[in-house]
Design a protein around this motif. Structure first.
Motif, PDB file in Angstrom:
ATOM      1  N   MET C   1      -0.873  31.895 -34.000  1.00  0.00           N
ATOM      2  CA  MET C   1      -1.686  31.742 -32.805  1.00  0.00           C
ATOM      3  C   MET C   1      -1.186  32.691 -31.702  1.00  0.00           C
ATOM      4  N   ASN C   2      -2.133  33.234 -30.940  1.00  0.00           N
ATOM      5  CA  ASN C   2      -1.767  34.098 -29.811  1.00  0.00           C
ATOM      6  C   ASN C   2      -1.832  33.289 -28.516  1.00  0.00           C
ATOM      7  N   ILE C   3      -0.737  33.276 -27.787  1.00  0.00           N
ATOM      8  CA  ILE C   3      -0.648  32.466 -26.558  1.00  0.00           C
ATOM      9  C   ILE C   3      -0.339  33.374 -25.371  1.00  0.00           C
ATOM     10  N   LEU C   4      -1.137  33.226 -24.323  1.00  0.00           N
ATOM     11  CA  LEU C   4      -0.895  33.961 -23.077  1.00  0.00           C
ATOM     12  C   LEU C   4      -0.295  33.012 -22.050  1.00  0.00           C
ATOM     13  N   TYR C   5       0.816  33.418 -21.492  1.00  0.00           N
ATOM     14  CA  TYR C   5       1.383  32.691 -20.356  1.00  0.00           C
ATOM     15  C   TYR C   5       1.082  33.455 -19.079  1.00  0.00           C
ATOM     16  N   ILE C   6       0.463  32.791 -18.132  1.00  0.00           N
ATOM     17  CA  ILE C   6       0.310  33.371 -16.802  1.00  0.00           C
ATOM     18  C   ILE C   6       1.324  32.664 -15.900  1.00  0.00           C
ATOM     19  N   LEU C   7       2.329  33.393 -15.478  1.00  0.00           N
ATOM     20  CA  LEU C   7       3.380  32.791 -14.663  1.00  0.00           C
ATOM     21  C   LEU C   7       3.028  32.915 -13.189  1.00  0.00           C
ATOM     22  N   ARG C   8       3.007  31.776 -12.526  1.00  0.00           N
ATOM     23  CA  ARG C   8       2.750  31.774 -11.073  1.00  0.00           C
ATOM     24  C   ARG C   8       4.055  31.750 -10.298  1.00  0.00           C
ATOM     25  N   GLN C   9       5.102  31.233 -10.951  1.00  0.00           N
ATOM     26  CA  GLN C   9       6.412  31.204 -10.289  1.00  0.00           C
ATOM     27  C   GLN C   9       7.095  32.547 -10.528  1.00  0.00           C
ATOM     28  N   LYS C  10       7.799  33.032  -9.528  1.00  0.00           N
ATOM     29  CA  LYS C  10       8.542  34.283  -9.732  1.00  0.00           C
ATOM     30  C   LYS C  10       9.629  34.081 -10.778  1.00  0.00           C
ATOM     31  N   ASN C  11      10.272  32.913 -10.713  1.00  0.00           N
ATOM     32  CA  ASN C  11      11.340  32.608 -11.666  1.00  0.00           C
ATOM     33  C   ASN C  11      11.010  31.297 -12.370  1.00  0.00           C
ATOM     34  N   PRO C  12      10.555  31.362 -13.615  1.00  0.00           N
ATOM     35  CA  PRO C  12      10.212  30.129 -14.328  1.00  0.00           C
ATOM     36  C   PRO C  12      11.424  29.219 -14.499  1.00  0.00           C
ATOM     37  N   LYS C  24       7.555  31.034 -29.026  1.00  0.00           N
ATOM     38  CA  LYS C  24       7.812  32.392 -29.553  1.00  0.00           C
ATOM     39  C   LYS C  24       8.253  32.376 -31.019  1.00  0.00           C
ATOM     40  N   LYS C  25       8.797  31.249 -31.442  1.00  0.00           N
ATOM     41  CA  LYS C  25       9.302  31.175 -32.819  1.00  0.00           C
ATOM     42  C   LYS C  25       8.185  31.274 -33.842  1.00  0.00           C
ATOM     43  N   THR C  26       7.011  30.759 -33.493  1.00  0.00           N
ATOM     44  CA  THR C  26       5.941  30.701 -34.500  1.00  0.00           C
ATOM     45  C   THR C  26       4.618  31.306 -34.017  1.00  0.00           C
ATOM     46  N   ASN C  27       4.634  31.914 -32.844  1.00  0.00           N
ATOM     47  CA  ASN C  27       3.384  32.445 -32.282  1.00  0.00           C
ATOM     48  C   ASN C  27       3.629  33.792 -31.620  1.00  0.00           C
ATOM     49  N   LYS C  28       2.531  34.518 -31.407  1.00  0.00           N
ATOM     50  CA  LYS C  28       2.639  35.769 -30.644  1.00  0.00           C
ATOM     51  C   LYS C  28       2.413  35.413 -29.173  1.00  0.00           C
ATOM     52  N   VAL C  29       3.439  35.599 -28.378  1.00  0.00           N
ATOM     53  CA  VAL C  29       3.396  35.200 -26.973  1.00  0.00           C
ATOM     54  C   VAL C  29       3.326  36.424 -26.067  1.00  0.00           C
ATOM     55  N   THR C  30       2.390  36.409 -25.149  1.00  0.00           N
ATOM     56  CA  THR C  30       2.281  37.457 -24.126  1.00  0.00           C
ATOM     57  C   THR C  30       2.496  36.795 -22.773  1.00  0.00           C
ATOM     58  N   ILE C  31       3.309  37.420 -21.943  1.00  0.00           N
ATOM     59  CA  ILE C  31       3.619  36.838 -20.630  1.00  0.00           C
ATOM     60  C   ILE C  31       3.162  37.788 -19.527  1.00  0.00           C
ATOM     61  N   VAL C  32       2.398  37.242 -18.598  1.00  0.00           N
ATOM     62  CA  VAL C  32       1.964  37.999 -17.413  1.00  0.00           C
ATOM     63  C   VAL C  32       2.463  37.257 -16.187  1.00  0.00           C
ATOM     64  N   ASN C  33       3.196  37.944 -15.341  1.00  0.00           N
ATOM     65  CA  ASN C  33       3.578  37.325 -14.059  1.00  0.00           C
ATOM     66  C   ASN C  33       2.579  37.768 -13.001  1.00  0.00           C
ATOM     67  N   ILE C  34       1.830  36.800 -12.507  1.00  0.00           N
ATOM     68  CA  ILE C  34       0.735  37.104 -11.586  1.00  0.00           C
ATOM     69  C   ILE C  34       1.255  37.672 -10.254  1.00  0.00           C
ATOM     70  N   ASN C  35       2.527  37.466  -9.989  1.00  0.00           N
ATOM     71  CA  ASN C  35       3.103  38.012  -8.761  1.00  0.00           C
ATOM     72  C   ASN C  35       3.389  39.508  -8.888  1.00  0.00           C
ATOM     73  N   GLU C  36       3.467  39.980 -10.109  1.00  0.00           N
ATOM     74  CA  GLU C  36       3.828  41.385 -10.333  1.00  0.00           C
ATOM     75  C   GLU C  36       2.672  42.194 -10.908  1.00  0.00           C
ATOM     76  N   ASN C  37       1.869  41.579 -11.739  1.00  0.00           N
ATOM     77  CA  ASN C  37       0.778  42.302 -12.401  1.00  0.00           C
ATOM     78  C   ASN C  37      -0.541  42.000 -11.699  1.00  0.00           C
ATOM     79  N   LYS C  38      -1.097  42.990 -11.047  1.00  0.00           N
ATOM     80  CA  LYS C  38      -2.376  42.804 -10.342  1.00  0.00           C
ATOM     81  C   LYS C  38      -3.508  43.545 -11.060  1.00  0.00           C
ATOM     82  N   ASN C  39      -3.263  43.896 -12.314  1.00  0.00           N
ATOM     83  CA  ASN C  39      -4.314  44.552 -13.096  1.00  0.00           C
ATOM     84  C   ASN C  39      -5.233  43.447 -13.635  1.00  0.00           C
ATOM     85  N   TYR C  40      -6.178  43.031 -12.798  1.00  0.00           N
ATOM     86  CA  TYR C  40      -6.996  41.854 -13.127  1.00  0.00           C
ATOM     87  C   TYR C  40      -7.885  42.085 -14.352  1.00  0.00           C
ATOM     88  N   GLY C  41      -8.323  43.312 -14.523  1.00  0.00           N
ATOM     89  CA  GLY C  41      -9.133  43.616 -15.705  1.00  0.00           C
ATOM     90  C   GLY C  41      -8.349  43.375 -16.983  1.00  0.00           C
TER      91      GLY C  41
END
Lengths: 100, 90, 56
Positions: C1-12, C24-41
């Motif tokens: 399974m592919n899982i996207l994390y959108i982090l709102r906290q600067k430090n989780p 992460k052990k069994t899935n493909k995880v992508t992490i986006v920190n909304i405080n740093e990544n403003k590429n909304y597209g």
């Protein structure tokens, strides 16, 4: 994709607007439900402008707004004064739901 | 089609629990996870937990102080979250 | 399974870190920190393409 955004803070207005506009530009539809501190964003002009955009549906939890003394008189008619029922429907109907 | 929705109660317990009760209004399957702390024993919180119990909304917690909620470790909760369509940390 | 994390906290916090670690052990995880990544597209594309999205 039908994208749902649960807006429960007032910390990320630019991100809510940015993601909504980006989603619309890619042909998606967006449902926004404001509750808790997220209701504090309703009076911002950017949100008032967004609510009448094609492909956007916006509602808020009246219970939250009243509890936080958020003024909702004069909001555009396109912003539905609602309840957790609107939130439940958003969760049911949308393909993906994010929280901001 | 009924969806499976997970709500994770974190620092704003009262609103998260209220949302947990409201989320069932679309006839979806709701599960509430109380994370990292004991539920404050306010009248509203107790009423919402009681309503969840009455409505068969399953509740879990990774905090053993919540003696009336089934305990799961954080790792077990992480695994369980993979079963849900929508995962809503509050 | 592919899982996207959108982090709102600067430090989780530790719980978020632990849940990500398990996933992460069994899935493909992508992490986006909304405080740093403003590429909304890009963020919208990730929301659409991942199987699950979790906004911490």
């Amino acid at each position: 994709m039908k994208l749902g955004i649960l807006v429960n803070t007032d910390k990320h207005p630019d991100d809510v607007i940015g993601i909504t506009k980006a989603a619309l530009s890619k042909g998606h539809t967006v449902t926004l439900f404001h509750m808790d501190n997220g209701t504090k964003l309703l009076g911002q002009p950017a949100f008032a402008a967004l609510c009448s955009t094609e492909g956007v549906a916006m509602s808020f939890c009246d219970h939250s707004a009243k509890g936080l003394n958020v003024a909702t008189e004069g909001l555009p008619a396109d912003i539905v004064c609602g309840s957790q029922f609107d939130n439940a429907n958003m969760n049911h109907d949308c393909d993906k739901v994010i929280v901001l | 089609m009924q969806k499976k929705i997970a709500i994770l109660v974190r620092d704003r317990q009262a609103e998260a629990l209220r949302m947990g009760v409201g989320a069932m209004l679309a006839d979806d399957l709701i599960t509430v996870f109380v994370m990292d702390g004991k539920v404050e024993e306010s009248e509203n919180n107790m009423m919402n937990l009681e309503t969840m119990n009455d409505m068969d909304i399953k509740t879990y917690t990774n905090c053993k102080e919540n003696s009336n909620i089934e305990y799961l470790s954080t790792e077990e909760i992480a695994q369980k979250l993979l079963e849900f369509d929508n995962i809503l940390p509050y | 399974m592919n899982i996207l994390y959108i982090l709102r906290q600067k430090n989780p916090d530790d719980t978020v870190k632990k849940i990500i670690e398990v996933h992460k052990k069994t899935n493909k995880v992508t992490i986006v920190n909304i405080n740093e990544n403003k590429n909304y597209g890009e963020i919208v594309d990730l929301i659409a393409s991942n199987d699950r999205v979790i906004s911490w």
